[in-house]
Design a protein around this motif. Structure first.
Motif: not given
Lengths: 347, 347
Positions: B89, B94, B98, B237, B241, B264, B271, B275, B294, B298-301
């Motif tokens: 997870t 992963p 890969e 995650y 949190y 993670i 978050d 938030h 990956r 991302f711009p969110a992080y």
């Protein structure tokens, strides 16, 4: 082999060369039936815990290991299922892989994984897949030609497409009711006042993307609406980001809702809309995804989406695996399982 | 088998029962050496494309398939590598799966995947693993006892821990220079003015988490600082949190930087901070992760993190696989590869 038994009584088990011990040797050493040795290594078989422990302890000591592969040559069932997976970077597929792998292991089967490189098809890895004695091939997020599917079928290897619908009646397809869920998304958006709805499509020629789109367009039509725009997002984060950029970079379009054919594209679109275009979601524009990957529920995204019935799809797949044969009737090859709209903060 | 050759000349190949055709039959039908048939099904072997195509076409037609498994019983090398994976997870795994899967396929080897259920150890799946004729066992994100590792070793099956360091000298360990990178993170934070640095740890008893912590604490010490706090985040995650929640819910602590032992957990902490606690990152508090998954980009992080040298770690693993033996000297079992600090927007 009566000598082996005598030897074990005098502690001579240690002197047997590792790898050369057979189930018969082991049963002789313990003075038990050979079938008990076999049962000790078969999940869920009828044997007392105490006897199983004794057998496994001695097997460890003398270096005996049951050879599932040699056994498969006799039984013609290896317990190995090949999974051909095309898109492991979309987090939905590792989640499927995890659930499917647990389930197979629980039933004493094992997963042999083949990853299709980007830009290639399942056909390209099939020569390698067929070198192994496998009970079935599961194909997910990859294309396989009818010719290759038929070849597997002729060899008595069932092919199951998971999360993909194919027209070939010699293979099974297990997927979500994608068209119906596309309709639900359109109904939900229109009820909330969105009128200029665009679609971000997945990889070209995938049934999942085209079915979701068809249902979406059909329900918009029922409300007297048409698609405001349709762009390709290739089922990738980068593709979703680029599609949102193409739609919103000049601020002149009046699209007010995006339905993305999967979640990872929706995350890319959201990142562009919120962090680059500085738009308010869902006030300026709504975003809906498909899959309900774990990150969809993270507060950074809080994505409204369609939850795929992964466990139910795996249940159906396991049932088809147990049948061990291709579909015997045209029209019975497709299994659809119901999805669920999960309403969060982006629509 | 001379008759087979004659038969094929008169188109009788079709009449052979599928599954009963041998490599010798096929070579007779084509009037070629049996070794050419073998080469046609071996990646990268010396054979012309034209001859390979002719052989594969006839093999398809008559239902011949080379049996890698039967072959393995003779050669004692099956080309199958078992991957025992504990934590699928966490997106880092992963991504490793890969990359590793591509690489094995490229070298004509295949990956048999075993997922360790939550709360269990690699030991629990080993009875299943050892039922297959495998060339090696790669263990990642899971614990294996020395007893089990030694058993594999006695059976001549090399064990390689990927992204985990173990003390047992009969198995290989391949990992990032975790302690050194922990030091780099501390130096970077202190140089930027952060003074009250906390650590969010991964799963208990993992070398990755304890090595990263050790380096982090050591470098803080060089700057005359100590850890402001240390909490368990279990490499999930939800754990990251919850740890951020525990630290910041009452707004009274003065922690100004969090080093999370993986990405993670850092996403979970971010978050919560952004938030829920409505804190400004990196102004109120800095967050640094480890892995460079990956989503870190991302711009969110937009997460500042340490990039693991995944490709280099796989290169080393492939080299050890090719050697096909356990370490022959104590002290030579550990291979460390250098990571890299990736500076983005959270510190």
């Amino acid at each position: 082999m009566a000598t082996s038994k005598k030897k074990s009584d005098t502690g001579l088990a240690d002197s047997i060369a590792p790898g050369n011990v057979t189930a018969k040797d082991l049963s002789n050493m313990l003075g038990i039936a050979q079938s008990s040795v076999s049962r000790a290594f078969t999940p869920d078989s009828r044997i007392s815990d105490e006897l199983r422990q004794r057998i496994i302890a001695l097997a460890d000591e003398v270096g005996y290991r049951p050879n599932a592969i040699a056994r498969s040559l006799n039984t013609k069932s290896s317990g190995i299922v090949a999974l051909v997976m095309g898109d492991i970077t979309n987090p939905f597929y590792p989640e499927v892989l995890e659930a499917f792998s647990y389930r197979l292991q629980k039933e004493g089967k094992q997963l042999l994984l083949f990853v299709v490189p980007p830009g290639r098809q399942a056909d390209d890895v099939m020569p390698q897949v067929l070198q192994y004695q496998i009970d079935a091939v599961i194909v997910t997020s990859a294309h396989m030609s009818s010719r290759t599917a038929d070849m597997c079928c002729r060899r008595g290897i069932p092919v199951i497409f998971l999360n993909r619908r194919v027209k070939n009646n010699s293979v099974w397809s297990v997927c979500c009711n994608n068209a119906r869920m596309g309709e639900s998304v359109a109904d939900y958006l229109v009820e909330r006042g969105y009128r200029r709805c665009a679609f971000i499509a997945g990889a070209a020629n995938t049934s999942t993307s085209s079915d979701r789109r068809r249902g979406f367009v059909k329900a918009l039509g029922r409300h007297g609406l048409t698609l405001a725009a349709s762009l390709d997002g290739h089922y990738t984060y980068e593709g979703g980001y680029a599609a949102a950029h193409a739609l919103f970079r000049n601020q002149k379009n009046d699209v007010d809702a995006l339905f993305c054919a999967n979640d990872i594209m929706a995350l890319g679109a959201l990142d562009y809309l919120k962090h680059v275009a500085k738009l308010a979601v869902p006030h300026d524009v709504a975003v809906v995804g498909f899959d309900d990957i774990r990150a969809a529920a993270f507060p950074a995204y809080n994505l409204t989406t369609v939850r795929q019935p992964t466990q139910e799809m795996i249940d159906v797949t396991m049932r088809l695996l147990a049948e061990g044969a291709p579909p015997d009737q045209a029209g019975k090859a497709l299994h659809e399982v119901g999805g669920q709209l999960i309403t969060r903060g982006t629509a």
